[in-house]
Motif scaffolding. Structure first.
Motif, short mmCIF file in Angstrom:
data_model
loop_
_atom_site.label_atom_id
_atom_site.label_comp_id
_atom_site.label_asym_id
_atom_site.label_seq_id
_atom_site.Cartn_x
_atom_site.Cartn_y
_atom_site.Cartn_z
N PRO A 1 0.83 -1.20 0.00
CA PRO A 1 0.00 0.00 0.00
C PRO A 1 0.88 1.26 0.00
N ARG A 2 0.31 2.42 0.37
CA ARG A 2 1.11 3.64 0.54
C ARG A 2 2.19 3.37 1.58
N LEU A 3 3.34 4.03 1.40
CA LEU A 3 4.48 3.67 2.23
C LEU A 3 5.05 4.84 3.02
N ILE A 4 5.49 4.50 4.24
CA ILE A 4 6.42 5.34 4.99
C ILE A 4 7.72 4.54 5.01
N VAL A 5 8.79 5.10 4.47
CA VAL A 5 10.05 4.36 4.41
C VAL A 5 11.07 5.01 5.34
N VAL A 6 11.73 4.17 6.14
CA VAL A 6 12.79 4.63 7.04
C VAL A 6 14.10 4.07 6.53
N ASP A 7 14.96 4.93 6.00
CA ASP A 7 16.22 4.45 5.40
C ASP A 7 17.17 5.64 5.31
N PRO A 8 18.45 5.47 5.69
CA PRO A 8 19.41 6.58 5.57
C PRO A 8 19.68 6.96 4.12
N ARG A 9 19.23 6.12 3.19
CA ARG A 9 19.41 6.43 1.77
C ARG A 9 18.05 6.64 1.10
N ARG A 10 18.01 7.53 0.10
CA ARG A 10 16.79 7.67 -0.69
C ARG A 10 16.83 6.57 -1.76
N THR A 11 16.45 5.39 -1.37
CA THR A 11 16.53 4.20 -2.22
C THR A 11 15.40 4.22 -3.24
N PRO A 12 15.43 3.30 -4.21
CA PRO A 12 14.28 3.17 -5.11
C PRO A 12 12.98 2.95 -4.34
N THR A 13 13.05 2.29 -3.19
CA THR A 13 11.84 2.08 -2.38
C THR A 13 11.40 3.41 -1.74
N ALA A 14 12.36 4.17 -1.23
CA ALA A 14 12.03 5.46 -0.62
C ALA A 14 11.39 6.39 -1.64
N ARG A 15 11.82 6.27 -2.89
CA ARG A 15 11.25 7.12 -3.96
C ARG A 15 9.78 6.81 -4.22
N LEU A 16 9.36 5.60 -3.86
CA LEU A 16 7.95 5.23 -4.04
C LEU A 16 7.10 5.69 -2.86
N ALA A 17 7.76 6.18 -1.82
CA ALA A 17 7.04 6.39 -0.56
C ALA A 17 6.34 7.74 -0.51
N GLU A 18 5.28 7.75 0.26
CA GLU A 18 4.56 8.97 0.60
C GLU A 18 5.43 9.84 1.52
N LEU A 19 6.17 9.14 2.38
CA LEU A 19 6.98 9.84 3.38
C LEU A 19 8.28 9.06 3.58
N HIS A 20 9.41 9.79 3.52
CA HIS A 20 10.70 9.14 3.72
C HIS A 20 11.38 9.77 4.93
N LEU A 21 11.66 8.97 5.94
CA LEU A 21 12.43 9.41 7.10
C LEU A 21 13.85 8.89 6.89
N GLN A 22 14.83 9.80 7.04
CA GLN A 22 16.21 9.45 6.66
C GLN A 22 17.15 9.53 7.88
N PRO A 23 17.06 8.55 8.78
CA PRO A 23 17.81 8.66 10.03
C PRO A 23 19.29 8.32 9.87
N THR A 24 20.07 8.72 10.84
CA THR A 24 21.45 8.27 10.96
C THR A 24 21.43 6.76 11.17
N PRO A 25 22.35 6.01 10.52
CA PRO A 25 22.37 4.56 10.75
C PRO A 25 22.46 4.25 12.24
N GLY A 26 21.74 3.25 12.65
CA GLY A 26 21.82 2.80 14.04
C GLY A 26 20.95 3.57 15.00
N THR A 27 20.00 4.38 14.49
CA THR A 27 19.17 5.16 15.41
C THR A 27 17.67 4.82 15.30
#
Ligand code: MGD
Ligand code: MGD
Ligand code: MO
Length: 670
Positions: free
Chosen positions: A168-194
């Motif tokens: 469905p619609r996505l919230i993606v949590v990833d330090p990189r704007r990946t191809p998956t993050a590009r599909l997302a409604e909302l991308h949270l881009q945290p520091t690795p390990g947080t």
């Protein structure tokens, strides 16, 4: 019909030989790896004959040699001198027989497998919360009906392309704007390990804004009060300082979840492969429970399982602490049941052994194993601190590798055993949904190649044990060994799998249906309630400092699979992704004087590697990314382990990056 040799989606495919060429067909569509999977069956890079100290030798002589050496080492050093390392790509039949081989024929406690590097944190957290680990306790077809899914640390657009259509619609949590993050409604881009702090912050907002589902919490869970109290100090501004995720973004995420009638929270390796991975998953499960998601049709928590048989591979006894049926090896009732199926006394079964990394690290050391048999893994490339592991493997008295290609690990082996590939053999796999599926042999196999089951049974016979080697017979024994366990396969038969399009476990009887959604009525805990587990955030084991100022994270590319042993031998995939690289932000590149395409040297406290720089603004400024599909990335990674799951911290360590010519002159000058 058979199924793809790669990931846990296990897409169905037809395979046939036409004019010496393998033809692959599919009704549902495949990724590029799937379409090209046939190449390795015929392209000449596979192993076709057993090798004894590098030279071709007949099977009987090679297996005799292995059995003789095993007997000698055991006599000299005791049964734990011989160790086994398995894989989550093996069929259920192989995983089962390998576990039985270790415990019964070798009498060793020293067996673990690469799934420890993969699913173990999510598994540990699911068991804590739900009393059961079935990665996704629902069919993936349920996902499309939801309003939103939060995907923490999973890049499914590259790692499971056909899965994306089911989301469905996505919230993606990833330090990189990946191809998956590009599909997302909302991308949270945290520091690795947080992620742990982030999940605590999201739960803080849910509780503070009165969004928790109190009726559900009351009826179906325990322990909410303690967790609600423990997140009270995780106010959003504090979480922003730790994660780098703006408060407004956290609020948007909570809004999306709150407004959803049906929602999922899913975790992948990005959130799990940390020395706090099991606590991180617990924090996401706490969030899912507070929102009332698990154990309802159309909502839930799930872990996006990775390897082809990542789920089944952790159920039938190749894990150090397990017996078949997802039983615990330290449970007297479990030992009695399995010992009876195996025709041995319960106290003859060894206890739990070392976890994967601890096992590899102990090889050839005082008190550690002197011999290792590897089935279905390439740890020289895929284990953390890999230079140390390669050194440990070289120090062994005997290294035996069963594989389809001469992997980096096989290249170090005394004995290499060429085995059949997926399309040439029959066996069951349990996909990411817990659905047991059947791969039927589609092609005949090369003359000199044997199946893993035949290899294991052949060695067992030489050690005085009569094991079945025919897949159907092994599966029937597995069904009995699993009967009454959490992962009960007793009612599953090859015929049923084919007639029903797969059968979900648990399935305790042939007259009973499988269980696609095992948590609808109650959770598998003693009181039937899901447990909230209080967890606290802590920093990565190794944070950047002056000497190693940058975060390194690692992961996957669309075109390659795992250690690359298979996919680096397939022409179109090599064309798509020819060489290892390190991805970095333009600001960081400028600061370091690195241009796109430069040769750079990356180093950590554990080792160094050279590769090409790829400059992209899709990554955080403080972080670089390397795929681990080539030997090298894991020379850098930190083998710090999660205290519960024993998962290594693959996803975060501290590195330094230099342009190759600067690094070289530095070495000369220093
Ligand atoms: N093409 C391909 N597909 C595969 C595989 C493969 O090797 N290649 N392997 C299969 C297997 S075994 C597995 S386990 C799955 C894995 O599937 P995924 O979990 O999707 O794969 P990864 O690339 O390891 O990690 C996912 C993302 O985590 C992000 N990440 C890194 N650090 C962090 C962090 O601290 N927090 C968060 N939230 N994210 C972080 C990375 O940027 C990456 O985009 O894929 C399966 N499918
Ligand atoms: N830095 C970093 N390291 C990681 C990860 C990461 O994200 N970052 N991810 C981790 C994860 S999630 C995983 S799952 C591991 C995977 O890492 P590995 O365990 O190394 O995985 P593969 O490359 O799939 O290795 C499987 C080997 O078995 C062979 N093989 C395939 N099928 C069979 C079979 O049926 N029988 C036998 N005998 N051999 C077979 C293949 O040719 C290959 O050589 O890597 C881990 N390592
Ligand atoms: Mo994995």
């Amino acid at each position: 019909m058979t199924h793809c040799p790669y990931c846990a989606l296990q897409c169905a495919m037809g395979v046939a030989l036409r004019d010496g060429h393998v033809e692959i067909t599919s009704d549902q569509g495949l990724c590029q790896k799937g379409w090209t999977a046939g190449e390795l069956l015929t392209n000449g890079s596979r192993l076709t004959t057993p090798l004894l100290y590098g030279r071709a030798a007949p099977w009987s002589a090679v297996l005799d040699h292995v059995a003789d050496r095993v007997r000698e080492l055991r006599a000299e050093h005791g049964p734990d001198a011989v160790a086994v390392f398995g894989g989550g790509g093996l069929t259920n039949e192989k995983a089962y027989l390998l576990g039985k081989f270790a415990r019964v024929a070798l009498g060793t406690s020293q067996i673990d497998y690469n799934g420890r590097f993969c699913m173990s944190s999510a598994a540990a957290a699911s068991i804590r919360a739900f009393g059961m680990d079935r990665g996704m306790p629902f069919p993936t077809s349920d996902l499309a009906g939801a309003d939103v899914a939060l995907l923490a640390g999973a890049n499914v657009a590259e790692t499971m392309p056909p899965f994306v259509r089911r989301l469905p619609r996505l919230i993606v949590v990833d330090p990189r704007r990946t191809p998956t993050a590009r599909l997302a409604e909302l991308h949270l881009q945290p520091t690795p390990g947080t992620d742990l702090a982030l999940a605590l912050g999201l739960l803080h907002l849910v509780v503070a804004e009165g969004l928790a589902d109190s009726a559900y919490i009351e009826q179906r869970t325990s322990g909410f009060e303690a967790v609600a109290t423990s997140v009270s100090s995780w106010w959003p501004e504090r979480v922003e300082r730790i994660t780098g995720v703006p408060v407004s973004r956290m609020r948007e995420a909570v809004q999306l979840l709150k407004n959803a009638d049906k929602a999922y929270i899913l975790t992948g390796r990005g959130a799990e492969q940390h020395a706090k991975g099991s606590d991180t998953v617990s924090a996401f499960i706490n969030l899912a429970l507070a929102l009332g998601l698990p154990g309802r049709t159309g909502s839930g928590y799930g872990c996006v399982t990775g390897q082809g048989n990542g789920q089944g591979g952790r159920e039938h006894g190749q894990k150090a602490d397990q017996l078949p049926g997802y039983r615990r090896i330290d449970d007297p009732a479990a030992r009695a049941h399995v010992a009876a199926v195996w025709g041995v006394e319960p106290d003859e079964l060894p206890g739990p052994g070392r976890s994967a990394y601890e096992l590899l690290e102990s090889l050839g050391t005082a008190g550690g194993p002197r011999a290792l048999l590897v089935f279905g893994s390439n740890p020289v490339v895929s284990a953390p601190a890999s230079s140390r592991i390669a050194e440990r493997l070289r120090s062994l008295d005997l290294l035996v590798v069963a594989d389809v290609v001469r992997s980096e690990t096989a290249a170090l082996a005394d004995v290499v055993l060429p085995v059949t590939q997926w399309a040439e053999e029959t066996g069951t796999m349990t996909n990411l949904e817990g659905r047991v599926i059947l791969r039927r042999q589609a092609l005949s196999r090369p003359a000199q190649v044997r199946s893993d089951l035949e290899v294991i049974a052949g060695l067992a016979r030489r050690l005085g044990h009569d094991f079945p080697s025919e897949p159907g017979a092994v599966f029937d024994e597995l069904r009995r060994a699993s009967a009454g366990g959490v992962a009960d396969y007793a009612g599953i038969t090859y015929e049923r799998i084919e007639a029903e399009g797969g059968v979900f476990w648990p399935c305790p009887g042939e007259d009973l249906a499988g269980t696609p959604r095992p948590m609808l009525d109650r959770f598998a805990t003693p009181d039937g309630r899901a447990r909230f587990v209080p967890v606290e955030h802590r920093p990565a084991v190794e944070e950047p400092d002056e000497e190693y100022p940058i975060y390194l994270t690692t992961g996957r590319l669309l075109a390659h699979y795992q250690s690359g042993a298979q996919t680096r031998r397939i022409g179109p995939l090599v064309d798509a992704a020819p060489e290892p690289f390190v991805e970095l932000h333009p600001d960081l590149a400028e600061q370091l004087g690195i241009a796109n395409g430069d040769l750079v040297r990356a180093s950590s406290r554990r080792g160094a590697v050279e590769c090409v720089a790829r400059v992209t603004d899709a990554i955080r400024r403080d972080t670089v990314f390397m795929p681990f599909h080539w030997e090298g990335a894991n020379r850098l990674t930190n083998p710090a382990l999660d205290p519960v799951s024993r998962m290594p911290e693959f996803k975060v360590c501290a590195v330094r990056l230099e342009r190759r010519d600067d690094a070289a002159s530095g070495v000369e000058a220093g």
